[in-house]
Write a protein that holds these residues in place. Structure first.
Motif, mmCIF file in Angstrom:
data_model
loop_
_atom_site.group_PDB
_atom_site.id
_atom_site.type_symbol
_atom_site.label_atom_id
_atom_site.label_comp_id
_atom_site.label_asym_id
_atom_site.label_seq_id
_atom_site.Cartn_x
_atom_site.Cartn_y
_atom_site.Cartn_z
ATOM 1 N N ILE A 48 -47.739 -16.089 -34.193
ATOM 2 C CA ILE A 48 -48.282 -17.422 -34.036
ATOM 3 C C ILE A 48 -48.998 -17.812 -35.322
ATOM 4 O O ILE A 48 -49.777 -17.028 -35.876
ATOM 5 C CB ILE A 48 -49.224 -17.501 -32.809
ATOM 6 N N ASP A 51 -50.921 -23.182 -37.570
ATOM 7 C CA ASP A 51 -50.458 -24.532 -37.240
ATOM 8 C C ASP A 51 -49.941 -24.624 -35.807
ATOM 9 O O ASP A 51 -49.463 -25.675 -35.387
ATOM 10 C CB ASP A 51 -49.349 -24.968 -38.202
ATOM 11 N N GLY A 52 -50.035 -23.520 -35.059
ATOM 12 C CA GLY A 52 -49.599 -23.517 -33.673
ATOM 13 C C GLY A 52 -48.147 -23.131 -33.474
ATOM 14 O O GLY A 52 -47.695 -22.969 -32.340
ATOM 15 N N THR A 54 -44.824 -20.859 -33.235
ATOM 16 C CA THR A 54 -44.588 -19.514 -32.727
ATOM 17 C C THR A 54 -43.183 -19.063 -33.083
ATOM 18 O O THR A 54 -42.288 -19.881 -33.329
ATOM 19 C CB THR A 54 -44.763 -19.430 -31.204
ATOM 20 N N SER A 67 -50.187 -16.222 -27.548
ATOM 21 C CA SER A 67 -51.153 -17.316 -27.602
ATOM 22 C C SER A 67 -52.408 -16.809 -28.303
ATOM 23 O O SER A 67 -52.592 -15.612 -28.488
ATOM 24 C CB SER A 67 -51.491 -17.818 -26.199
#
Length: 123
Positions: A48, A51-52, A54, A67
């Protein structure tokens, strides 16, 4: 220096679920979970980015979810529909504090490693 402490491994039957956690002592542009089974190379499982974004290994897509809780500086790996071939030592990894923020699964992108937590899936 970033320190990583994993927890949450254990033994489970095939089809079961586990959640791994990793507490980080510092800031990184990306974090990831890797695993290594006896006699095999370490492989990237999920990553991850800051910047979010994945990224997942094909073998775990649809079964594992990565997460991160930035407030707690904790990385998670939710694993479901576990299979015996998921048996391995799982390692948390953190990248550098600079550079691009995207998710990556190469070991070369990570500077810091946890001690590992064992996941064993029985058939």
């Amino acid at each position: 220096q970033v320190q990583l402490v994993e927890s949450g491994g254990g033994s489970v039957q095939a089809g079961g679920s586990l959640r791994l956690s990793c507490v980080s002592s510092g800031y990184s542009v990306r974090m990831a979970w890797f695993r290594q089974a006896p006699g095999k190379e370490r492989e990237g499982v999920a990553s991850i980015g800051r910047d979010g974004s994945t990224s997942y290994a094909d073998s775990v897509k649809g079964r594992f979810t990565i997460s991160k809780d930035n407030a707690k500086n904790t990385l998670y790996l939710e694993m479901s529909s576990l299979m015996p071939e998921d048996t391995a030592m799982y390692y948390c990894a953190a990248g550098p504090s600079y550079g691009s923020w995207d998710a990556r699964l190469s070991t070369y992108e990570y500077n810091y490693w946890g001690q590992g937590t064992q996941v064993t899936v029985s058939s």
